[in-house]
Design a protein around this motif. Structure first.
Motif, PDB file in Angstrom:
ATOM      1  N   TYR A  90       0.881  -1.171   0.000  1.00 47.58           N
ATOM      2  CA  TYR A  90       0.000   0.000   0.000  1.00 47.58           C
ATOM      3  C   TYR A  90       0.917   1.218   0.000  1.00 47.58           C
ATOM      4  CZ  TYR A  90      -3.997   2.905   1.514  1.00 47.58           C
ATOM      5  OH  TYR A  90      -5.003   3.833   1.600  1.00 47.58           O
ATOM      6  N   ALA A  91       1.238   1.717  -1.189  1.00 48.89           N
ATOM      7  CA  ALA A  91       2.300   2.706  -1.339  1.00 48.89           C
ATOM      8  C   ALA A  91       1.754   4.089  -1.670  1.00 48.89           C
ATOM      9  CB  ALA A  91       3.264   2.266  -2.447  1.00 48.89           C
ATOM     10  N   LYS A  92       2.474   5.114  -1.225  1.00 45.67           N
ATOM     11  CA  LYS A  92       2.153   6.496  -1.598  1.00 45.67           C
ATOM     12  C   LYS A  92       2.517   6.720  -3.065  1.00 45.67           C
ATOM     13  CE  LYS A  92       4.730   8.128   1.686  1.00 45.67           C
ATOM     14  NZ  LYS A  92       4.990   6.892   2.429  1.00 45.67           N
ATOM     15  N   THR A  93       1.717   7.535  -3.747  1.00 46.77           N
ATOM     16  CA  THR A  93       1.998   7.804  -5.167  1.00 46.77           C
ATOM     17  C   THR A  93       2.321   9.266  -5.443  1.00 46.77           C
ATOM     18  OG1 THR A  93      -0.355   8.167  -5.653  1.00 46.77           O
ATOM     19  CG2 THR A  93       0.494   5.925  -5.924  1.00 46.77           C
ATOM     20  N   ILE A  94       2.357  10.112  -4.421  1.00 45.85           N
ATOM     21  CA  ILE A  94       2.637  11.525  -4.650  1.00 45.85           C
ATOM     22  C   ILE A  94       3.986  11.685  -5.352  1.00 45.85           C
ATOM     23  CG2 ILE A  94       3.598  11.802  -2.319  1.00 45.85           C
ATOM     24  CD1 ILE A  94       2.592  14.711  -2.388  1.00 45.85           C
ATOM     25  N   ASN A  95       3.994  12.411  -6.452  1.00 47.31           N
ATOM     26  CA  ASN A  95       5.205  12.691  -7.235  1.00 47.31           C
ATOM     27  C   ASN A  95       5.900  11.413  -7.731  1.00 47.31           C
ATOM     28  OD1 ASN A  95       4.750  15.425  -6.755  1.00 47.31           O
ATOM     29  ND2 ASN A  95       6.115  15.474  -4.975  1.00 47.31           N
ATOM     30  N   LEU A  96       5.131  10.361  -7.901  1.00 46.24           N
ATOM     31  CA  LEU A  96       5.711   9.086  -8.335  1.00 46.24           C
ATOM     32  C   LEU A  96       6.186   9.161  -9.784  1.00 46.24           C
ATOM     33  CD1 LEU A  96       6.152   6.024  -7.758  1.00 46.24           C
ATOM     34  CD2 LEU A  96       3.832   5.647  -8.632  1.00 46.24           C
ATOM     35  N   SER A  97       7.366   8.625 -10.029  1.00 43.79           N
ATOM     36  CA  SER A  97       7.893   8.503 -11.389  1.00 43.79           C
ATOM     37  C   SER A  97       8.748   7.251 -11.463  1.00 43.79           C
ATOM     38  CB  SER A  97       8.736   9.727 -11.773  1.00 43.79           C
ATOM     39  OG  SER A  97       9.954   9.750 -11.056  1.00 43.79           O
ATOM     40  N   ILE A  98       9.007   6.806 -12.671  1.00 42.23           N
ATOM     41  CA  ILE A  98       9.824   5.602 -12.831  1.00 42.23           C
ATOM     42  C   ILE A  98      11.260   5.854 -12.405  1.00 42.23           C
ATOM     43  CG2 ILE A  98      10.496   6.021 -15.240  1.00 42.23           C
ATOM     44  CD1 ILE A  98       9.995   2.955 -15.664  1.00 42.23           C
ATOM     45  N   GLU A  99      11.679   7.128 -12.420  1.00 43.30           N
ATOM     46  CA  GLU A  99      13.057   7.460 -12.009  1.00 43.30           C
ATOM     47  C   GLU A  99      13.208   7.406 -10.492  1.00 43.30           C
ATOM     48  OE1 GLU A  99      12.291   8.812 -15.978  1.00 43.30           O
ATOM     49  OE2 GLU A  99      11.293   9.444 -14.113  1.00 43.30           O
ATOM     50  N   THR A 100      12.195   7.892  -9.762  1.00 46.06           N
ATOM     51  CA  THR A 100      12.323   7.968  -8.311  1.00 46.06           C
ATOM     52  C   THR A 100      11.960   6.666  -7.606  1.00 46.06           C
ATOM     53  OG1 THR A 100      10.075   8.864  -8.134  1.00 46.06           O
ATOM     54  CG2 THR A 100      11.890  10.450  -8.276  1.00 46.06           C
ATOM     55  N   GLU A 101      10.931   5.963  -8.081  1.00 44.64           N
ATOM     56  CA  GLU A 101      10.483   4.719  -7.444  1.00 44.64           C
ATOM     57  C   GLU A 101      10.131   3.695  -8.522  1.00 44.64           C
ATOM     58  OE1 GLU A 101      10.413   4.076  -4.309  1.00 44.64           O
ATOM     59  OE2 GLU A 101      10.074   5.904  -3.148  1.00 44.64           O
ATOM     60  N   PRO A 102      11.130   3.133  -9.189  1.00 41.75           N
ATOM     61  CA  PRO A 102      10.848   2.236 -10.322  1.00 41.75           C
ATOM     62  C   PRO A 102      10.017   1.007  -9.959  1.00 41.75           C
ATOM     63  CG  PRO A 102      13.170   2.134  -9.699  1.00 41.75           C
ATOM     64  CD  PRO A 102      12.577   3.291  -8.974  1.00 41.75           C
ATOM     65  N   ASP A 103      10.260   0.414  -8.780  1.00 40.31           N
ATOM     66  CA  ASP A 103       9.531  -0.796  -8.406  1.00 40.31           C
ATOM     67  C   ASP A 103       8.042  -0.506  -8.221  1.00 40.31           C
ATOM     68  OD1 ASP A 103      11.731  -2.457  -8.474  1.00 40.31           O
ATOM     69  OD2 ASP A 103      12.269  -2.092  -6.396  1.00 40.31           O
ATOM     70  N   ILE A 104       7.733   0.598  -7.525  1.00 41.28           N
ATOM     71  CA  ILE A 104       6.325   0.949  -7.303  1.00 41.28           C
ATOM     72  C   ILE A 104       5.667   1.345  -8.618  1.00 41.28           C
ATOM     73  CG2 ILE A 104       4.774   2.569  -6.139  1.00 41.28           C
ATOM     74  CD1 ILE A 104       6.801   2.686  -3.851  1.00 41.28           C
ATOM     75  N   TYR A 105       6.357   2.133  -9.420  1.00 39.54           N
ATOM     76  CA  TYR A 105       5.807   2.594 -10.697  1.00 39.54           C
ATOM     77  C   TYR A 105       5.452   1.402 -11.598  1.00 39.54           C
ATOM     78  CZ  TYR A 105       5.237   5.609 -14.795  1.00 39.54           C
ATOM     79  OH  TYR A 105       4.728   6.281 -15.877  1.00 39.54           O
ATOM     80  N   LYS A 106       6.350   0.427 -11.667  1.00 40.19           N
ATOM     81  CA  LYS A 106       6.121  -0.744 -12.521  1.00 40.19           C
ATOM     82  C   LYS A 106       5.056  -1.678 -11.950  1.00 40.19           C
ATOM     83  CE  LYS A 106      10.877  -0.790 -14.298  1.00 40.19           C
ATOM     84  NZ  LYS A 106      12.170  -1.524 -14.279  1.00 40.19           N
ATOM     85  N   ALA A 107       4.789  -1.557 -10.636  1.00 40.29           N
ATOM     86  CA  ALA A 107       3.791  -2.417 -10.004  1.00 40.29           C
ATOM     87  C   ALA A 107       2.366  -1.973 -10.322  1.00 40.29           C
ATOM     88  CB  ALA A 107       3.990  -2.437  -8.491  1.00 40.29           C
ATOM     89  N   ILE A 108       2.218  -0.749 -10.875  1.00 41.17           N
ATOM     90  CA  ILE A 108       0.886  -0.242 -11.207  1.00 41.17           C
ATOM     91  C   ILE A 108       0.491  -0.761 -12.584  1.00 41.17           C
ATOM     92  CG2 ILE A 108      -0.516   1.839 -11.499  1.00 41.17           C
ATOM     93  CD1 ILE A 108       1.400   3.262  -9.609  1.00 41.17           C
ATOM     94  N   LYS A 109      -0.239  -1.853 -12.557  1.00 39.49           N
ATOM     95  CA  LYS A 109      -0.685  -2.539 -13.765  1.00 39.49           C
ATOM     96  C   LYS A 109      -1.954  -3.299 -13.394  1.00 39.49           C
ATOM     97  CE  LYS A 109       2.720  -6.191 -12.783  1.00 39.49           C
ATOM     98  NZ  LYS A 109       3.935  -6.886 -13.280  1.00 39.49           N
ATOM     99  N   PRO A 110      -2.582  -4.039 -14.313  1.00 43.85           N
ATOM    100  CA  PRO A 110      -3.817  -4.739 -13.964  1.00 43.85           C
ATOM    101  C   PRO A 110      -3.705  -5.519 -12.657  1.00 43.85           C
ATOM    102  CG  PRO A 110      -3.447  -4.895 -16.316  1.00 43.85           C
ATOM    103  CD  PRO A 110      -2.247  -4.199 -15.753  1.00 43.85           C
ATOM    104  N   ASN A 111      -4.756  -5.399 -11.825  1.00 42.50           N
ATOM    105  CA  ASN A 111      -4.855  -5.951 -10.474  1.00 42.50           C
ATOM    106  C   ASN A 111      -4.289  -5.025  -9.412  1.00 42.50           C
ATOM    107  OD1 ASN A 111      -6.227  -8.306 -11.202  1.00 42.50           O
ATOM    108  ND2 ASN A 111      -4.305  -9.383 -11.635  1.00 42.50           N
ATOM    109  N   ALA A 112      -3.803  -3.850  -9.799  1.00 38.04           N
ATOM    110  CA  ALA A 112      -3.449  -2.800  -8.836  1.00 38.04           C
ATOM    111  C   ALA A 112      -4.634  -1.843  -8.719  1.00 38.04           C
ATOM    112  CB  ALA A 112      -2.203  -2.046  -9.288  1.00 38.04           C
ATOM    113  N   LEU A 113      -4.763  -1.191  -7.572  1.00 42.97           N
ATOM    114  CA  LEU A 113      -5.881  -0.292  -7.311  1.00 42.97           C
ATOM    115  C   LEU A 113      -5.365   1.083  -6.895  1.00 42.97           C
ATOM    116  CD1 LEU A 113      -8.939   0.240  -6.849  1.00 42.97           C
ATOM    117  CD2 LEU A 113      -8.596  -0.573  -4.502  1.00 42.97           C
ATOM    118  N   LEU A 114      -5.642   2.097  -7.721  1.00 40.71           N
ATOM    119  CA  LEU A 114      -5.262   3.467  -7.388  1.00 40.71           C
ATOM    120  C   LEU A 114      -6.340   4.087  -6.503  1.00 40.71           C
ATOM    121  CD1 LEU A 114      -3.954   4.721 -10.850  1.00 40.71           C
ATOM    122  CD2 LEU A 114      -2.583   4.277  -8.803  1.00 40.71           C
TER     123      LEU A 114
END
Length: 344
Positions: A90-114
């Motif tokens: 259950y991760a924060k998404t404020i200012n999320l980018s693939i450069e700053t948090e690649p693992d979390i950014y890539k985890a946002i795909k089908p079966n993830a809930l924003l």
């Protein structure tokens, strides 16, 4: 009835934290430690725990390409070792980018809930905080490529308390005795930083027992006593890592670089920090390494990082006083008194 009622909020985290609070009531009676922490495991099976409130880097620092993630927020410690309470993150998404948090950014795909994320032109806009700064994403643990399928590990070799010191007083890393570990576990010092709570726009010092006071139905010292027994039984090393300011407080110094913080974590996990020569911090009594990897010695000793030494001493006295004042609430009849392990 075993029912939790939640009202007046659009924050989904209340569900998981409500259940976590009950686990903090039930499990200690069975000798099981319930912990607000993240956990990972090395290739040799060594387990590490990361305690810290929002904004201290708990999720970021426990995500390590060389170690398998056990979980990022809630764990138990029983006679067999560490296990994850949850099946996801259950991760924060404020200012999320693939450069700053690649693992979390890539985890946002089908079966993830924003959750509470603004959608602009059909795409999530993680930089738009018009709805809330506490936007989130829930995703299954298997969305993290480097996760541990069992969501479990052995007894931890290392425990890391993460703090974001807004005063620039605490060293980037220090080794704690068992007594000091319980003092800082009970203190739970950090700073609330922008993006974690409504109305917080700059660092504000705070104390939260066991790094999760809101989830503790029992006296905090009950959890400290149980944790102390476990770290002594399993010879677990405990460290305090400051991801906050260096060279001055907020507005004067600079935020500790992620490079230096990661170096501290790496040297803890590979065990090389135990070979260092240590010096004792005169105010807080902490064991601080004189040299460590590529970190400048002037950064390791926080007083040396300040241009104005008198200003540092004043800030150190102020923070030490805050620790003492806060800790008085834990000095109560019938419970272990750990106050002697705090600042002088």
């Amino acid at each position: 009835k075993e029912v939790a009622i939640i009202g007046g909020t659009w924050y989904g985290g209340e569900m998981k934290k409500g259940i976590f609070s009950m686990m903090n009531y039930w499990l200690p009676n069975e000798g099981i430690m319930a912990m607000h922490c993240s956990a990972n495991k090395g290739k040799n099976g060594d387990t590490a725990l990361f305690f810290g409130l929002s904004g201290t880097g708990k999720t970021t620092l426990s995500a390590d390409p060389n170690r398998a993630l056990i979980g990022d927020d809630e764990h138990g410690w029983d006679e067999d070792g560490i296990f994850n309470f949850e099946g996801g993150c259950y991760a924060k998404t404020i200012n999320l980018s693939i450069e700053t948090e690649p693992d979390i950014y890539k985890a946002i795909k089908p079966n993830a809930l924003l959750e509470n994320v603004v959608i602009n032109d059909g795409e999530p806009d993680y930089f738009d905080v018009s709805k809330t700064q506490n936007s989130r994403v829930s995703y299954p643990l298997e969305h993290i490529e480097n996760h541990d399928p069992a969501s479990a590990g052995g007894h931890p070799e290392n425990i890391i308390f993460l703090t974001c010191d807004a005063y620039g007083v605490l060293p980037p890393v220090s080794k704690l005795t068992p007594g000091q570990a319980m003092y800082h576990f009970l203190s739970g010092y950090t700073a609330k930083v922008a993006g974690t709570e409504r109305g917080i726009t700059e660092p504000t010092a705070t104390f939260s027992a066991c790094f999760g006071a809101a989830f503790l139905p029992l006296h905090p010292t009950v959890y400290a006593d149980l944790l102390e027994k476990k770290i002594e039984k399993h010879n677990t090393n405990v460290y305090l890592v400051n991801t906050g300011w260096s060279g001055g407080g907020n507005g004067v110094g600079e935020r500790m670089s992620i490079k230096n913080t990661r170096e501290c974590i790496d040297r803890i996990l590979d065990g090389s920090i135990r070979d260092c020569e240590f010096q004792t911090d005169p105010k807080f009594g902490l064991a601080v390494p004189k040299t460590l990897g590529d970190i400048p010695p002037s950064v390791l000793n926080p007083r040396d990082a300040w241009a104005d030494k008198d200003a540092f001493d004043t800030a150190a006295d102020k923070l030490a006083g805050m620790f003492k004042d806060n800790f008085q609430k834990y000095v109560t009849p019938g419970f272990t008194d750990y106050s002697s392990f705090g600042p002088l």
